[in-house]
Scaffold this motif. Structure first.
Motif, PDB file in Angstrom:
ATOM      1  N   SER A 329       0.844  -1.201   0.000  1.00 29.95           N
ATOM      2  CA  SER A 329       0.000   0.000   0.000  1.00 29.95           C
ATOM      3  C   SER A 329       0.878   1.249   0.000  1.00 29.95           C
ATOM      4  CB  SER A 329      -0.908   0.016   1.228  1.00 29.95           C
ATOM      5  OG  SER A 329      -1.790  -1.081   1.217  1.00 29.95           O
ATOM      6  N   ARG A 330       0.465   2.244  -0.733  1.00 29.18           N
ATOM      7  CA  ARG A 330       1.275   3.456  -0.890  1.00 29.18           C
ATOM      8  C   ARG A 330       1.327   4.305   0.386  1.00 29.18           C
ATOM      9  NH1 ARG A 330       2.704   4.938  -6.047  1.00 29.18           N
ATOM     10  NH2 ARG A 330       1.754   3.770  -7.742  1.00 29.18           N
ATOM     11  N   ASP A 331       0.195   4.436   1.035  1.00 30.17           N
ATOM     12  CA  ASP A 331       0.075   5.432   2.094  1.00 30.17           C
ATOM     13  C   ASP A 331       0.237   4.856   3.500  1.00 30.17           C
ATOM     14  OD1 ASP A 331      -0.494   7.509   0.244  1.00 30.17           O
ATOM     15  OD2 ASP A 331      -2.538   6.749   0.061  1.00 30.17           O
ATOM     16  N   VAL A 332       0.729   3.628   3.603  1.00 32.84           N
ATOM     17  CA  VAL A 332       0.901   3.001   4.910  1.00 32.84           C
ATOM     18  C   VAL A 332       2.349   2.538   5.046  1.00 32.84           C
ATOM     19  CG1 VAL A 332       0.101   1.187   6.472  1.00 32.84           C
ATOM     20  CG2 VAL A 332      -1.489   2.206   4.816  1.00 32.84           C
ATOM     21  N   GLN A 333       2.971   2.824   6.191  1.00 28.05           N
ATOM     22  CA  GLN A 333       4.339   2.385   6.410  1.00 28.05           C
ATOM     23  C   GLN A 333       4.420   0.859   6.386  1.00 28.05           C
ATOM     24  OE1 GLN A 333       5.446   4.181  10.137  1.00 28.05           O
ATOM     25  NE2 GLN A 333       5.926   6.161   9.197  1.00 28.05           N
ATOM     26  N   LEU A 334       5.554   0.322   5.934  1.00 27.68           N
ATOM     27  CA  LEU A 334       5.677  -1.124   5.755  1.00 27.68           C
ATOM     28  C   LEU A 334       5.439  -1.888   7.046  1.00 27.68           C
ATOM     29  CD1 LEU A 334       8.722  -1.622   3.340  1.00 27.68           C
ATOM     30  CD2 LEU A 334       6.291  -1.518   2.812  1.00 27.68           C
ATOM     31  N   GLU A 335       5.951  -1.382   8.181  1.00 28.13           N
ATOM     32  CA  GLU A 335       5.817  -2.110   9.451  1.00 28.13           C
ATOM     33  C   GLU A 335       4.365  -2.179   9.931  1.00 28.13           C
ATOM     34  OE1 GLU A 335       7.645   2.010  10.430  1.00 28.13           O
ATOM     35  OE2 GLU A 335       7.748   0.469   8.863  1.00 28.13           O
ATOM     36  N   LYS A 336       3.480  -1.365   9.345  1.00 35.96           N
ATOM     37  CA  LYS A 336       2.076  -1.375   9.723  1.00 35.96           C
ATOM     38  C   LYS A 336       1.210  -2.166   8.739  1.00 35.96           C
ATOM     39  CE  LYS A 336       2.369   3.117  12.055  1.00 35.96           C
ATOM     40  NZ  LYS A 336       1.847   4.511  12.107  1.00 35.96           N
ATOM     41  N   GLN A 337       1.830  -2.746   7.705  1.00 38.02           N
ATOM     42  CA  GLN A 337       1.100  -3.543   6.730  1.00 38.02           C
ATOM     43  C   GLN A 337       1.211  -5.025   7.075  1.00 38.02           C
ATOM     44  OE1 GLN A 337       1.591  -2.413   2.580  1.00 38.02           O
ATOM     45  NE2 GLN A 337       2.555  -0.480   3.171  1.00 38.02           N
ATOM     46  N   ASN A 338       0.597  -5.844   6.248  1.00 34.87           N
ATOM     47  CA  ASN A 338       0.680  -7.294   6.418  1.00 34.87           C
ATOM     48  C   ASN A 338       2.146  -7.731   6.305  1.00 34.87           C
ATOM     49  OD1 ASN A 338       0.767 -10.149   5.703  1.00 34.87           O
ATOM     50  ND2 ASN A 338      -1.452 -10.006   5.465  1.00 34.87           N
ATOM     51  N   ILE A 339       2.719  -8.216   7.413  1.00 41.25           N
ATOM     52  CA  ILE A 339       4.148  -8.507   7.464  1.00 41.25           C
ATOM     53  C   ILE A 339       4.530  -9.605   6.480  1.00 41.25           C
ATOM     54  CG2 ILE A 339       6.025  -9.336   8.934  1.00 41.25           C
ATOM     55  CD1 ILE A 339       5.158  -6.486   9.479  1.00 41.25           C
ATOM     56  N   ALA A 340       3.662 -10.599   6.324  1.00 41.27           N
ATOM     57  CA  ALA A 340       3.967 -11.698   5.398  1.00 41.27           C
ATOM     58  C   ALA A 340       4.091 -11.181   3.962  1.00 41.27           C
ATOM     59  CB  ALA A 340       2.882 -12.769   5.487  1.00 41.27           C
ATOM     60  N   LYS A 341       3.160 -10.291   3.586  1.00 33.88           N
ATOM     61  CA  LYS A 341       3.208  -9.729   2.232  1.00 33.88           C
ATOM     62  C   LYS A 341       4.421  -8.829   2.046  1.00 33.88           C
ATOM     63  CE  LYS A 341      -1.641  -9.792   0.806  1.00 33.88           C
ATOM     64  NZ  LYS A 341      -2.761  -8.959   0.292  1.00 33.88           N
ATOM     65  N   VAL A 342       4.750  -8.071   3.082  1.00 32.50           N
ATOM     66  CA  VAL A 342       5.901  -7.177   2.996  1.00 32.50           C
ATOM     67  C   VAL A 342       7.193  -7.975   2.835  1.00 32.50           C
ATOM     68  CG1 VAL A 342       7.283  -5.489   4.263  1.00 32.50           C
ATOM     69  CG2 VAL A 342       4.789  -5.294   4.244  1.00 32.50           C
ATOM     70  N   HIS A 343       7.334  -9.049   3.616  1.00 25.85           N
ATOM     71  CA  HIS A 343       8.529  -9.885   3.500  1.00 25.85           C
ATOM     72  C   HIS A 343       8.592 -10.560   2.131  1.00 25.85           C
ATOM     73  CE1 HIS A 343      10.677  -9.928   7.376  1.00 25.85           C
ATOM     74  NE2 HIS A 343       9.508  -9.561   7.899  1.00 25.85           N
ATOM     75  N   GLU A 344       7.430 -10.990   1.650  1.00 32.95           N
ATOM     76  CA  GLU A 344       7.404 -11.586   0.310  1.00 32.95           C
ATOM     77  C   GLU A 344       7.846 -10.570  -0.735  1.00 32.95           C
ATOM     78  OE1 GLU A 344       3.810 -12.112  -2.371  1.00 32.95           O
ATOM     79  OE2 GLU A 344       3.985 -14.143  -1.553  1.00 32.95           O
ATOM     80  N   ALA A 345       7.336  -9.342  -0.635  1.00 34.20           N
ATOM     81  CA  ALA A 345       7.711  -8.290  -1.590  1.00 34.20           C
ATOM     82  C   ALA A 345       9.202  -7.982  -1.507  1.00 34.20           C
ATOM     83  CB  ALA A 345       6.896  -7.029  -1.333  1.00 34.20           C
TER      84      ALA A 345
END
Length: 554
Positions: A329-345
Motif C-alpha cells: 500500500s502506498r500510504d501506509v508504512q511497511l511495518e504497519k502492513q501485512n508482514i507476510a506480504k511485505v517480506h514476500e515483496a
C-alpha cells in the motif's frame, strides 16, 4: 480479487519475454532488409522520427492514467468504483487528440526537415501515426481489464498478432515497391492499431456472454467446471456497453478526485520520464547533430544494445510494477502492513535485483569481445566499416548494467511512493531531464554519437542513487535490505573476469569466426553454472514453486 497476483505477474513476465524475442527478431529482420536494400536515410526517418512521434503520443496519453488506475484497484481505502476507472481509462483518447495537434505540427514544420523526395510520404505518415494512436487508445478500457484481471495469454496473443500484422503488411508493400517504404510503414501502423481495437472488444464481447451463461448455469445448480471462469465470479461487467465512457448506474461521480490527484502526479513524472527515455531521439530530431543516416546507425546499434532491456528487463519491470502495486500500500508504512506480504515483496525485490544485475554484467563482459561479430552478421562489412557501430555497441553494454539496476529499483519506488513523494521526485526528475539534454548535446558534440550513451549512463546512475536510498530507508525498520541482490557473488565475478579475458584474447588472435563464437558460448555457460552454484537455494525454491503451481493447475 481471488487471482494469484504473484503467479500472474511471473507468468506475464515469462510470456512477455517470449513475445519480445519474437518481435525483436521480426523487427531486426526488417531493419536489416531496409539497411541493405532501401537505405539508411529511410530507416532513420521511420525508426527515429516517426516511432518517436508514436512513443510520445502513447506514453504521454496513457502512462500516468494507467499507473494511477492500477494503484486504485489494489487500495481498499478510497477505492474507486469500476465505472470511475473505466471513465479514467477513456480520458486517454481526448488527451491523445489534444496532443496530436501540436505534435503533428512540430513534426511537420519545426523539426529538421526530411529530404524533398520523402516529404509527401513523411507528411502522410505523421497523420497516419497520430490517427493510429487515437484508434489504439480507444481500446484502453479493455486493455486495462486484461491487465487487472490477469488475462496474460490474451495480452500476448493480441500483441503478437499486432506486430505480425504490422510487419507482414509492411514487407508485402515494400517488396512491391521499395520507393514507398514510408507509406508502407504508415499503412501498417493503421492496420495494426485496428487489430488491437477489434481484438480486445471482440474477446470481451464473447467472454462476458459466456460468463453470464456460466453464472446462470451455476445459479440453476447446473454444474459446469469451466477453467476459463474459475476465480472470476467477481468480474464486475455484465455487458460490453459497460466498457464505454460515462456508463453509470449509481450515484457515483464520473471521476474519483483523489485518483485525479495521483494521475496529475504521474503526468508530471511521465513527461520527464519520456524525455529521459527518448532524450537522444529528441536531441537528434531537434538539432542537426546527426544526419538521418547516422541516426539510423545509432538506432540500429541502440536496438541491438538494448536486447536485454527489451527482451528481459522491460517485461520484468512491467510485471514487477503490477505485483508491487497489488502487494504494497502506498500510504501506509511497511511495518504497519501485512508482514507476510511485505517480506514476500522484499524477497521478490532482492531476487529481481540478483537476476537483472547478473544479466547486465554478462552483457557488459561479452559485449566487449562480440560486438564486432554481431554487427558484421547483422549489417554486413559495409555497415561495420569505420568502427563507429562497434564502438557504440561496446559502450552500450555498459549502459545495460545501469539499465538493469535502475529499472527495478525505480520501478519499485514508483509502485510504492505516495502522491506527495512522487511530487517531490518530479522536481528531481526535472533536474535529471534538463541535465540529460544538456549533457547529450555537449557530449555528442565532443564524442559524437557515443556521447548519448555517456549522458545516459550518468543520468541513470543519479536516479539509481535516489531510488536505492528510498528502498533502504523504507526497509530499515524491518531489518531487511533487498538491495543486497545488486552485489553479485565472488565466484560469478571471478568467472566473468576469466571468461571475459579469454574471449578478448580469442577476438584478437583467432581467425575463425566459428571458434570465436564457440569460446563465447562456453564462457557464458561457465558463468551461468557458477551463478547457479552460488544461488542454488534460489533455483531450488523456483523449482519447488513451479511444481506447486503445476500441481495446483492440474
Amino acid at each position: 480479487m481471488t487471482r494469484n497476483v504473484l503467479h500472474s505477474s511471473l507468468l506475464n513476465a515469462g510470456f512477455s519475454i517470449i513475445f519480445q524475442i519474437i518481435c525483436r527478431f521480426v523487427t531486426f529482420g526488417i531493419n536489416a532488409f531496409i539497411v541493405r536494400n532501401v537505405g539508411r536515410d529511410v530507416l532513420g526517418v521511420m525508426n527515429v522520427r516517426l516511432l518517436l512521434l508514436e512513443s510520445t503520443l502513447l506514453f504521454l496519453s496513457r502512462e500516468a492514467i494507467n499507473r494511477a488506475a492500477l494503484s486504485a484497484t489494489s487500495q481498499q481505502k478510497d477505492k474507486c468504483s469500476w465505472p470511475q476507472l473505466i471513465n479514467q481509462m477513456w480520458l486517454t483518447v481526448p488527451t491523445c487528440i489534444a496532443l496530436c495537434i501540436p505534435c503533428t505540427y512540430i513534426w511537420l514544420d519545426v523539426l529538421t526537415p526530411v529530404d524533398d523526395h520523402l516529404k509527401s510520404q513523411y507528411k502522410f505518415a505523421c497523420y497516419a501515426v497520430a490517427l493510429s494512436c487515437v484508434i489504439e487508445l480507444c481500446a484502453e478500457a479493455p486493455v486495462f481489464l486484461t491487465q487487472v484481471f490477469c488475462f496474460v495469454k490474451l495480452k500476448i496473443f493480441l500483441n503478437t498478432l499486432h506486430i505480425m500484422v504490422r510487419s507482414a503488411l509492411f514487407i508485402w508493400i515494400v517488396l512491391k515497391d521499395h520507393s514507398i517504404a514510408i507509406d508502407a510503414f504508415a499503412i501498417a501502423q493503421l492496420a495494426s492499431a485496428i487489430v488491437i481495437f477489434i481484438g480486445h472488444y471482440a474477446f470481451f464481447y464473447f467472454y462476458i456472454k459466456r460468463l453470464n451463461e456460466h453464472k446462470s448455469n451455476k445459479k440453476n445448480d447446473q454444474k459446469e467446471d469451466d477453467p476459463m471462469f474459475q476465480s472470476m465470479d467477481d468480474f464486475p461487467f455484465q455487458r460490453l456497453s459497460e466498457l464505454l465512457p460515462f456508463y453509470m448506474e449509481n450515484k457515483d461521480t464520473y471521476f474519483n478526485p483523489k485518483l485525479q490527484i495521483l494521475t496529475l502526479s504521474f503526468i508530471k513524472q511521465g513527461v520527464l520520464k519520456q524525455i529521459l527515455t527518448e532524450g537522444e531521439k529528441y536531441v537528434m530530431s531537434m538539432s542537426p547533430v546527426l544526419s538521418f543516416s547516422e541516426q539510423a546507425t545509432y538506432d540500429v546499434v541502440n536496438n541491438l544494445g538494448s536486447l536485454a532491456a527489451r527482451f528481459i528487463f522491460r517485461p520484468i519491470e512491467e510485471s514487477s510494477y503490477f505485483y508491487f502495486t497489488q502487494t504494497i500500500s502506498r500510504d501506509v508504512q511497511l511495518e504497519k502492513q501485512n508482514i507476510a506480504k511485505v517480506h514476500e515483496a522484499g524477497n521478490v525485490l532482492k531476487t529481481l535485483c540478483i537476476g537483472v544485475t547478473s544479466i547486465g554484467l554478462l552483457a557488459f563482459t561479452f559485449g566487449q569481445s562480440y560486438s564486432h561479430t554481431l554487427l558484421l552478421i547483422y549489417g554486413g562489412a559495409d555497415f561495420v566499416a569505420g568502427g563507429l557501430p562497434e564502438s557504440l555497441l561496446k559502450w552500450h553494454c555498459l549502459a545495460i548494467c545501469f539499465m538493469a539496476v535502475n529499472g527495478i529499483t525505480e520501478g519499485y519506488m514508483f509502485a510504492t511512493n505516495t502522491s506527495k513523494d512522487i511530487d517531490k521526485y518530479n522536481y528531481l526528475m526535472a533536474i535529471f531531464s534538463i541535465s540529460f539534454l544538456i549533457l547529450s548535446y555537449i557530449l555528442t558534440s565532443v564524442f559524437g554519437p557515443v556521447g548519448f550513451i555517456f549522458a545516459n549512463c550518468i543520468n541513470m546512475f543519479c536516479r539509481i542513487c535516489y531510488s536505492t536510498k528510498f528502498i533502504l530507508h523504507q526497509y530499515r525498520p524491518l531489518g531487511m535490505n533487498p538491495l543486497l541482490g545488486i552485489i553479485p557473488g565472488n565466484l560469478f565475478i571471478l568467472a566473468l573476469i576469466t571468461t571475459g579475458l579469454l574471449s578478448k584474447y580469442s577476438m584478437i588472435t583467432m581467425n575463425s569466426l566459428l571458434v570465436h563464437v564457440g569460446i563465447g558460448f562456453v564462457g557464458v555457460s561457465v558463468c551461468l553454472c557458477c551463478w547457479g552454484i552460488e544461488h542454488l537455494d534460489l533455483l531450488k525454491m523456483a523449482w519447488k514453486k513451479g511444481k506447486q503451481l503445476k500441481i495446483k493447475k492440474t
